[in-house]
Scaffold this motif. Structure first.
Motif, PDB file in Angstrom:
ATOM      1  N   LYS A   1       0.794  -1.221   0.000  1.00 55.39           N
ATOM      2  CA  LYS A   1       0.000   0.000   0.000  1.00 55.39           C
ATOM      3  C   LYS A   1       0.831   1.277   0.000  1.00 55.39           C
ATOM      4  O   LYS A   1       0.345   2.340  -0.362  1.00 55.39           O
ATOM      5  CB  LYS A   1      -0.886   0.026   1.250  1.00 55.39           C
ATOM      6  CG  LYS A   1      -1.811  -1.150   1.419  1.00 55.39           C
ATOM      7  CD  LYS A   1      -2.612  -0.991   2.702  1.00 55.39           C
ATOM      8  CE  LYS A   1      -3.542  -2.173   2.924  1.00 55.39           C
ATOM      9  NZ  LYS A   1      -4.400  -1.953   4.111  1.00 55.39           N
ATOM     10  N   ARG A   2       2.061   1.195   0.460  1.00 53.94           N
ATOM     11  CA  ARG A   2       2.833   2.399   0.770  1.00 53.94           C
ATOM     12  C   ARG A   2       3.395   3.053  -0.478  1.00 53.94           C
ATOM     13  O   ARG A   2       3.977   2.399  -1.329  1.00 53.94           O
ATOM     14  CB  ARG A   2       3.967   2.042   1.732  1.00 53.94           C
ATOM     15  CG  ARG A   2       4.591   3.218   2.449  1.00 53.94           C
ATOM     16  CD  ARG A   2       5.514   2.747   3.560  1.00 53.94           C
ATOM     17  NE  ARG A   2       4.809   1.819   4.466  1.00 53.94           N
ATOM     18  CZ  ARG A   2       5.376   1.218   5.499  1.00 53.94           C
ATOM     19  NH1 ARG A   2       6.677   1.416   5.749  1.00 53.94           N
ATOM     20  NH2 ARG A   2       4.678   0.409   6.265  1.00 53.94           N
TER      21      ARG A   2
ATOM     22  N   LYS B   1       9.042  -1.845   1.070  1.00 57.33           N
ATOM     23  CA  LYS B   1       7.756  -1.364   1.599  1.00 57.33           C
ATOM     24  C   LYS B   1       7.000  -0.508   0.592  1.00 57.33           C
ATOM     25  O   LYS B   1       5.772  -0.500   0.575  1.00 57.33           O
ATOM     26  CB  LYS B   1       7.988  -0.556   2.872  1.00 57.33           C
ATOM     27  CG  LYS B   1       8.612  -1.322   4.024  1.00 57.33           C
ATOM     28  CD  LYS B   1       7.638  -2.327   4.611  1.00 57.33           C
ATOM     29  CE  LYS B   1       8.211  -2.985   5.852  1.00 57.33           C
ATOM     30  NZ  LYS B   1       7.251  -3.928   6.473  1.00 57.33           N
TER      31      LYS B   1
ATOM     32  N   LYS C   1      -6.611   7.522  13.164  1.00 60.79           N
ATOM     33  CA  LYS C   1      -7.355   6.296  12.893  1.00 60.79           C
ATOM     34  C   LYS C   1      -8.861   6.553  12.909  1.00 60.79           C
ATOM     35  O   LYS C   1      -9.595   6.069  12.030  1.00 60.79           O
ATOM     36  CB  LYS C   1      -6.993   5.232  13.926  1.00 60.79           C
ATOM     37  CG  LYS C   1      -5.544   4.775  13.881  1.00 60.79           C
ATOM     38  CD  LYS C   1      -5.245   3.832  15.039  1.00 60.79           C
ATOM     39  CE  LYS C   1      -3.786   3.430  15.077  1.00 60.79           C
ATOM     40  NZ  LYS C   1      -3.489   2.520  16.215  1.00 60.79           N
TER      41      LYS C   1
ATOM     42  N   PRO D   1       1.694   0.171  10.777  1.00 61.25           N
ATOM     43  CA  PRO D   1       1.146  -1.191  10.858  1.00 61.25           C
ATOM     44  C   PRO D   1      -0.378  -1.213  10.800  1.00 61.25           C
ATOM     45  O   PRO D   1      -0.975  -2.137  10.227  1.00 61.25           O
ATOM     46  CB  PRO D   1       1.671  -1.700  12.211  1.00 61.25           C
ATOM     47  CG  PRO D   1       2.889  -0.876  12.484  1.00 61.25           C
ATOM     48  CD  PRO D   1       2.564   0.480  11.929  1.00 61.25           C
ATOM     49  N   TRP D   2      -0.995  -0.200  11.380  1.00 57.46           N
ATOM     50  CA  TRP D   2      -2.460  -0.119  11.350  1.00 57.46           C
ATOM     51  C   TRP D   2      -2.959   0.106   9.924  1.00 57.46           C
ATOM     52  O   TRP D   2      -3.900  -0.558   9.476  1.00 57.46           O
ATOM     53  CB  TRP D   2      -2.934   1.003  12.267  1.00 57.46           C
ATOM     54  CG  TRP D   2      -4.427   1.170  12.284  1.00 57.46           C
ATOM     55  CD1 TRP D   2      -5.334   0.472  13.026  1.00 57.46           C
ATOM     56  CD2 TRP D   2      -5.185   2.107  11.508  1.00 57.46           C
ATOM     57  NE1 TRP D   2      -6.615   0.901  12.755  1.00 57.46           N
ATOM     58  CE2 TRP D   2      -6.551   1.906  11.839  1.00 57.46           C
ATOM     59  CE3 TRP D   2      -4.855   3.087  10.572  1.00 57.46           C
ATOM     60  CZ2 TRP D   2      -7.579   2.665  11.257  1.00 57.46           C
ATOM     61  CZ3 TRP D   2      -5.876   3.840   9.996  1.00 57.46           C
ATOM     62  CH2 TRP D   2      -7.209   3.615  10.336  1.00 57.46           C
TER      63      TRP D   2
ATOM     64  N   ASP E   1      -1.535  -0.714   7.201  1.00 57.43           N
ATOM     65  CA  ASP E   1      -1.309  -1.942   6.427  1.00 57.43           C
ATOM     66  C   ASP E   1      -2.315  -3.032   6.763  1.00 57.43           C
ATOM     67  O   ASP E   1      -2.591  -3.905   5.938  1.00 57.43           O
ATOM     68  CB  ASP E   1       0.110  -2.461   6.672  1.00 57.43           C
ATOM     69  CG  ASP E   1       1.178  -1.596   6.019  1.00 57.43           C
ATOM     70  OD1 ASP E   1       0.865  -0.903   5.032  1.00 57.43           O
ATOM     71  OD2 ASP E   1       2.322  -1.601   6.510  1.00 57.43           O
ATOM     72  N   SER E   2      -2.882  -2.980   7.953  1.00 57.24           N
ATOM     73  CA  SER E   2      -3.764  -4.062   8.394  1.00 57.24           C
ATOM     74  C   SER E   2      -5.241  -3.816   8.082  1.00 57.24           C
ATOM     75  O   SER E   2      -6.054  -4.733   8.222  1.00 57.24           O
ATOM     76  CB  SER E   2      -3.612  -4.287   9.900  1.00 57.24           C
ATOM     77  OG  SER E   2      -4.121  -3.188  10.644  1.00 57.24           O
ATOM     78  N   GLN E   3      -5.597  -2.604   7.657  1.00 54.02           N
ATOM     79  CA  GLN E   3      -7.000  -2.297   7.368  1.00 54.02           C
ATOM     80  C   GLN E   3      -7.319  -2.651   5.919  1.00 54.02           C
ATOM     81  O   GLN E   3      -6.779  -2.040   4.997  1.00 54.02           O
ATOM     82  CB  GLN E   3      -7.301  -0.814   7.621  1.00 54.02           C
ATOM     83  CG  GLN E   3      -6.933  -0.328   9.004  1.00 54.02           C
ATOM     84  CD  GLN E   3      -7.518  -1.188  10.101  1.00 54.02           C
ATOM     85  OE1 GLN E   3      -8.727  -1.385  10.178  1.00 54.02           O
ATOM     86  NE2 GLN E   3      -6.650  -1.688  10.970  1.00 54.02           N
ATOM     87  N   SER E   4      -8.215  -3.592   5.714  1.00 54.51           N
ATOM     88  CA  SER E   4      -8.513  -4.046   4.354  1.00 54.51           C
ATOM     89  C   SER E   4      -9.122  -2.946   3.495  1.00 54.51           C
ATOM     90  O   SER E   4      -8.973  -2.946   2.273  1.00 54.51           O
ATOM     91  CB  SER E   4      -9.461  -5.248   4.403  1.00 54.51           C
ATOM     92  OG  SER E   4     -10.686  -4.892   5.019  1.00 54.51           O
TER      93      SER E   4
END
Length: 270
Positions: A29-30, A55, A192, A227-228, A230-233
């Motif tokens: 995503k980055r 990344k 967030k 990390p958050w 990256d973890s959110q679909s």
């Protein structure tokens, strides 16, 4: 929001630098957001300091033309506004980018809800009309289309409120993802919560094409939020602002312009 280091060039009159076709890295995503020009030199030169980072997977420069030589990443053209310097040559510039780079997405206008700071100050009706004329036709090529990016202002005609008006006015438009910008202090929970609200409001995948820390510790903030993200679909892509030398702002390149800042090191590795 663009800073004083971002100097506008006449995109429609620019010549795309010839390059061999580039391929995207993985499916991360980055991304890298770099100025087309920085103090008279091509901003793409700073992407080389991320060449060893696995990344980062995509890049953009607030336009549809890259000056100089960027590293091998997928490129996302952006139509900055409905002004002639942006629209003149837009379709040609996108076609040239497709010849030289991996292009699968297109971004619409940059902060039409804001005056100054890189904002394009477009009335909603004007943004809808220009989007239909210049962005929507690219959907026929199979490109995924992003909404205009908006600030995180809570004012009645800014931020989420502006984008709600745009989406209502552009009914029938293909909008595959919505685009948020966020600048505030280094409170990870606020960031967030805002993005969750953004997603809940529109019910579409979210790109965060600009975000930054205006006060506090950017390095700590990134360690908490990367990390958050990256973890959110529902968050498809994001890019910290920006890949340019830092002065009093925590950008990703050091003040000398010859390597990553501490913030850049976190962004490249976390």
């Amino acid at each position: 929001m663009l800073t004083s280091t971002f100097f506008m060039a006449l995109a429609g009159l620019s010549t795309l630098i010839e390059a061999s076709p580039l391929q995207p890295r993985g499916g991360g995503k980055r991304g890298l957001a770099f100025p087309k020009e920085n103090n008279g030199v091509a901003g793409s030169q700073y992407t080389k300091y991320f060449s060893s980072s696995s990344k980062v997977t995509w890049m953009y420069d607030w336009e549809a033309v890259i000056d100089g030589n960027a590293i091998n990443l997928e490129y996302v053209p952006l139509l900055h506004s409905n002004e002639q310097w942006c629209t003149q040559g837009w379709f040609t510039n996108v076609a040239n980018a497709q010849k030289n780079y991996k292009v699968s997405h297109v971004l619409s206008f940059n902060e039409p809800d804001q005056v100054g700071g890189g904002g394009t100050n477009m009335a909603v009706a004007d943004a809808v009309a220009a989007h239909r004329q210049y962005i929507q036709p690219l959907a026929a090529q199979g490109l995924r289309i992003g909404s205009p990016s908006v600030t995180n202002s809570n004012d009645a005609n800014k931020g989420i409120n502006y984008l709600k008006q745009f989406m209502a006015g552009c009914s029938g438009c293909q909008i595959d993802f919505v685009v948020a910008h966020y600048y505030a202090w280094d409170k990870a929970d606020d960031f967030k919560n805002y993005l969750q609200k953004f997603h809940d409001t529109f019910g579409k995948p979210v790109w965060v094409t600009e975000f930054g820390v205006t006060s506090g510790n950017a390095d700590t903030f990134l360690k908490q939020v990367l990390p958050w993200l990256d973890s959110q679909s529902w968050i498809e892509r994001y890019a910290y602002n920006m890949v340019a030398p830092t002065t009093d702002t925590p950008f990703l390149i050091n003040a000398a312009g010859n390597g990553l800042s501490s913030t850049g090191q976190v962004y490249a590795s976390t």
